[in-house]
Design an enzyme around this catalytic site. Structure first.
Site, PDB file in Angstrom:
ATOM      1  N   TRP A 107      -6.927 -14.650  38.235  1.00  0.00           N
ATOM      2  CA  TRP A 107      -7.851 -14.556  39.382  1.00  0.00           C
ATOM      3  C   TRP A 107      -7.817 -13.170  39.997  1.00  0.00           C
ATOM      4  O   TRP A 107      -8.852 -12.607  40.343  1.00  0.00           O
ATOM      5  CB  TRP A 107      -7.538 -15.634  40.419  1.00  0.00           C
ATOM      6  CG  TRP A 107      -7.694 -17.011  39.842  1.00  0.00           C
ATOM      7  CD1 TRP A 107      -6.734 -17.952  39.686  1.00  0.00           C
ATOM      8  CD2 TRP A 107      -8.896 -17.592  39.309  1.00  0.00           C
ATOM      9  NE1 TRP A 107      -7.251 -19.070  39.082  1.00  0.00           N
ATOM     10  CE2 TRP A 107      -8.571 -18.877  38.849  1.00  0.00           C
ATOM     11  CE3 TRP A 107     -10.206 -17.139  39.175  1.00  0.00           C
ATOM     12  CZ2 TRP A 107      -9.514 -19.730  38.258  1.00  0.00           C
ATOM     13  CZ3 TRP A 107     -11.157 -17.980  38.587  1.00  0.00           C
ATOM     14  CH2 TRP A 107     -10.805 -19.257  38.136  1.00  0.00           C
ATOM     15  N   ASP A 174      -6.527 -13.685  48.759  1.00  0.00           N
ATOM     16  CA  ASP A 174      -7.094 -14.873  48.126  1.00  0.00           C
ATOM     17  C   ASP A 174      -6.053 -15.979  48.227  1.00  0.00           C
ATOM     18  O   ASP A 174      -5.045 -15.959  47.534  1.00  0.00           O
ATOM     19  CB  ASP A 174      -7.425 -14.558  46.658  1.00  0.00           C
ATOM     20  CG  ASP A 174      -7.953 -15.778  45.909  1.00  0.00           C
ATOM     21  OD1 ASP A 174      -8.031 -16.871  46.490  1.00  0.00           O
ATOM     22  OD2 ASP A 174      -8.292 -15.619  44.707  1.00  0.00           O
ATOM     23  N   LYS A 198      -9.058 -26.482  45.804  1.00  0.00           N
ATOM     24  CA  LYS A 198      -7.670 -26.640  45.397  1.00  0.00           C
ATOM     25  C   LYS A 198      -6.896 -27.423  46.461  1.00  0.00           C
ATOM     26  O   LYS A 198      -6.334 -28.467  46.172  1.00  0.00           O
ATOM     27  CB  LYS A 198      -6.996 -25.284  45.146  1.00  0.00           C
ATOM     28  CG  LYS A 198      -7.763 -24.321  44.222  1.00  0.00           C
ATOM     29  CD  LYS A 198      -7.715 -24.754  42.791  1.00  0.00           C
ATOM     30  CE  LYS A 198      -8.515 -23.923  41.794  1.00  0.00           C
ATOM     31  NZ  LYS A 198      -8.897 -22.554  42.087  1.00  0.00           N
TER      32      LYS A 198
HETATM   33  C1  LIG Z   1      -9.642 -21.402  41.385  1.00  0.00           C
HETATM   34  C2  LIG Z   1      -9.364 -20.067  41.949  1.00  0.00           C
HETATM   35  C3  LIG Z   1     -10.380 -19.107  42.121  1.00  0.00           C
HETATM   36  C4  LIG Z   1     -11.808 -19.330  41.679  1.00  0.00           C
HETATM   37  O1  LIG Z   1     -12.445 -20.222  42.498  1.00  0.00           O
HETATM   38  P1  LIG Z   1     -13.989 -20.607  42.278  1.00  0.00           P
HETATM   39  O2  LIG Z   1     -14.284 -21.353  43.532  1.00  0.00           O
HETATM   40  O3  LIG Z   1     -14.061 -21.417  41.046  1.00  0.00           O
HETATM   41  O4  LIG Z   1     -14.772 -19.350  42.176  1.00  0.00           O
HETATM   42  C5  LIG Z   1     -10.034 -17.902  42.689  1.00  0.00           C
HETATM   43  N1  LIG Z   1      -8.768 -17.633  43.068  1.00  0.00           N
HETATM   44  C6  LIG Z   1      -7.773 -18.527  42.911  1.00  0.00           C
HETATM   45  C7  LIG Z   1      -6.394 -18.166  43.349  1.00  0.00           C
HETATM   46  C8  LIG Z   1      -8.036 -19.768  42.351  1.00  0.00           C
HETATM   47  O5  LIG Z   1      -7.051 -20.654  42.190  1.00  0.00           O
END
Ligand SMILES: *Cc1c(COP(=O)(O)O)cnc(C)c1O
Length: 362
Positions: A107, A174, A198
């Site tokens: 990511w 993030d 998540k």
């Molecule tokens: C799943 C995830 C993403 C991507 O998320 P999307 O909503 O599918 O774009 C980005 N960063 C992390 C840490 C993730 O676990």
């Protein structure tokens, strides 16, 4: 309404991940009769009084859980966390400025790729040399960066930052896969974002919390939909927001608050992680895949030392009604995601399977 019944499955899915059962029931009800309107949440205006209250309350609750004041704004946007990979540099990286990134996995690498398209981007540290099995430490952070971007939890490789870089540079994080799983000092960050699916709600919305004074400095002529300030001005309703995922995220955050908030869930999450990691370390058949000091409390990655035993072990946990522990295709083995809504009891069931497997093979 019909009574919704659910078979008990121990859901370790990495994402979209488990949500509290009571939240799913409330969400289902809202699809039929929202706020006693005899209308579905899905068929009313996002500018109705009932939905407007959801949006306002959800934004306020994020600030309450993060313990921040009016210097921050909260948005619920579409486009996933992946859109934030682009929006962050677009809104924070000046034409002649430089952004710093720490590469801790898939990511983070995707975030770097987008930032490089927008402007000057420097990767200050990376753990790619050891397949992202640790969190880099001790790197230099230039003081003239427009911001430093980090990923608090690496969903795929199972590492988590236990502490954050100390710097005067605006910090962007993030937090998609560990948001509201533990106490963080949110005031240390200029911007935090998290895809909901998540640890906070269903797919379809991404929470962005941004410090207002970090914005409006790039000199760039902004496309409205990519401009945080346009969304702030519109009260997170510049255009039609993803009403259902926002509502379900709100219900999930209410569930968290009602049960004792961050201090409660942090303890529960620690118990769950300890329970599973202790078994991985004790059980001679299994081995963890990352540096112990950097182990994620959200995504626990481990292997069977003898991969040939996988089919037998898989049959065992499937019989115990466990779901979603197959590892990511890049890592293999197993990944058990212990998001907020997963009860300790489910972790115990997995640990019991591992003990049982040891007995069978021992
Ligand atoms: C799943 C995830 C993403 C991507 O998320 P999307 O909503 O599918 O774009 C980005 N960063 C992390 C840490 C993730 O676990």
């Amino acid at each position: 309404m019909s009574t919704l019944t659910m078979t008990k499955v121990h859901n370790f899915s990495a994402g979209p991940g488990i949500l509290p059962e009571e939240v799913l029931k409330q969400a289902a009800e809202a699809c039929i009769n929202f706020d006693n309107l005899n209308l579905s949440l899905l068929e009313i205006s996002h500018r109705s009084k009932s939905f407007d209250a959801v949006m306002e309350n959800a934004r306020a609750l994020v600030k309450e859980l993060f313990e921040v004041g009016d210097e921050y704004e909260v948005l619920f946007l579409g486009g996933g966390a992946s859109l934030q990979f682009a929006m962050v540099p677009y809104n924070l990286l000046r034409e002649n400025g430089t952004a710093g990134y720490i590469n801790t996995g898939v990511w983070a690498a995707k975030a770097i790729k987008e930032a490089k398209i927008v402007g000057n981007t420097k990767v200050l540290a990376s753990s790619e040399d050891k397949k992202f099995t640790y969190i880099p430490q001790g790197y230099e952070i230039p003081s003239d960066l427009d911001y430093l971007h980090i990923t608090s939890n690496n969903t795929i490789y199972g590492t988590e930052m236990k502490s954050f870089p100390k710097t005067n540079v605006p910090l962007v994080c993030d937090m998609s896969s560990d948001i509201f799983s533990r106490k963080v000092n949110a005031k240390d960050f200029a911007l935090i974002y998290a895809g909901a699916q998540k640890n906070m709600g269903p797919a379809g919305t991404t929470m962005v919390m941004v410090k207002k004074d970090a914005l409006g400095k790039t000199g760039r002529k902004m496309l409205s939909m990519l401009d945080y300030q346009a969304h702030i001005k519109g009260g997170s309703m510049y255009n039609t927001p993803p009403v259902f995922p926002i509502y379900v995220s709100y219900l999930t955050l209410l569930w968290l608050k009602k049960n004792g908030g961050i201090s409660w869930i942090e303890k529960v999450n620690q118990q769950k992680a300890d329970c599973l990691y202790n078994e991985i370390d004790r059980n001679p058949l299994f081995v963890g895949t990352v540096e112990k000091a950097d182990r994620s409390n959200m995504n626990v990655c481990f292997l069977l030392k003898d991969a040939a035993l996988e089919p037998e072990f898989d049959a065992l946990w499937k019989k115990a009604n466990i779901s979603g522990i197959r590892g990511h295709r890049d890592v293999g083995g197993y990944r058990a995601s212990l998001y907020n809504a997963l009860p300790l009891e489910s972790v115990q069931v997995l640990v019991d399977c591992m003990k049982e497997f040891e007995k069978q093979k021992g």
